[in-house]
Design an enzyme around this catalytic site. Structure first.
Site, mmCIF file in Angstrom:
data_model
loop_
_atom_site.group_PDB
_atom_site.id
_atom_site.type_symbol
_atom_site.label_atom_id
_atom_site.label_comp_id
_atom_site.label_asym_id
_atom_site.label_seq_id
_atom_site.Cartn_x
_atom_site.Cartn_y
_atom_site.Cartn_z
ATOM 1 N N GLY A 141 0.818 -1.218 0.000
ATOM 2 C CA GLY A 141 0.000 0.000 0.000
ATOM 3 C C GLY A 141 0.848 1.262 0.000
ATOM 4 O O GLY A 141 0.524 2.255 -0.656
ATOM 5 N N CYS A 142 1.930 1.236 0.738
ATOM 6 C CA CYS A 142 2.821 2.395 0.834
ATOM 7 C C CYS A 142 3.573 2.596 -0.477
ATOM 8 O O CYS A 142 3.812 3.721 -0.911
ATOM 9 C CB CYS A 142 3.826 2.194 1.974
ATOM 10 N N ASP A 143 3.925 1.503 -1.112
ATOM 11 C CA ASP A 143 4.769 1.539 -2.311
ATOM 12 C C ASP A 143 3.968 1.789 -3.592
ATOM 13 O O ASP A 143 4.459 2.415 -4.519
ATOM 14 C CB ASP A 143 5.508 0.200 -2.431
#
Ligand code: BEZ
Length: 163
Positions: free
Chosen positions: A50-52
């Protein structure tokens, strides 16, 4: 040991040490945001899906919109080491746009009461996902994901509405 107090809008950002690029490059985060307009967002983990795929890319893509609103510093923070944060920023094309801050010992995250126990998933205590707009060292807007990891209020497009 840092005093732990949930950060709120109107509070001054605590002046604790984080690093950038390599573990030895420690500096005080409060000093970075002491003057002018800045943005700080935090993620549970570098390179996590999700962050990437969504969170950091949104800030890279919307970089010019933040600049147009007078933001001079955008920083991404995670409870990861500085080497990992540096590699992640390069992988994402964030160089020159988003500063990649490592809260390796989690002391900053703990001090603002943003800890999220992800021991079962990522092996240790990390940071909740949040985004904030800071002016002259004071938190003007703070958007924290209610479940700690969701991808809604802390996205770049959402924070931009509050600057
Ligand atoms: C993510 O994909 O952003 C994520 C994965 C595991 C734990 C927290 C976040």
């Amino acid at each position: 040991m840092q005093k732990q107090q949930t950060l709120q809008e109107g509070d001054k950002l605590p002046n604790l040490e984080v690093s950038e690029g390599e573990p030895g490059s420690k500096f005080y985060i409060g000093e970075v945001f002491a003057k002018g307009k800045g943005v700080l967002f935090a993620v549970p983990g570098a390179f996590t899906p999700g962050c990437d795929k969504k969170h950091l890319p949104g800030y890279v893509e919307n970089y010019s919109k933040f600049i147009e609103k007078g933001i001079t510093t955008i920083a991404c923070l995670s409870v990861n080491d500085a080497f990992v944060m540096d590699a992640w920023g390069k992988h994402q094309g964030a160089d020159g746009k988003i500063r990649m801050f490592a809260d390796a010992d989690g002391e900053f995250t703990k001090a603002i009461d943003m800890q999220l126990d992800l021991t079962n998933v990522l092996g240790n205590v990390r940071s909740k996902r949040y985004a904030m707009y800071i002016q002259d060292g004071v938190v003007k807007k703070l958007l924290v994901e209610s479940d700690g990891t969701g991808l809604s209020c802390s996205l770049a497009v959402e924070l931009l509405k509050h600057i």
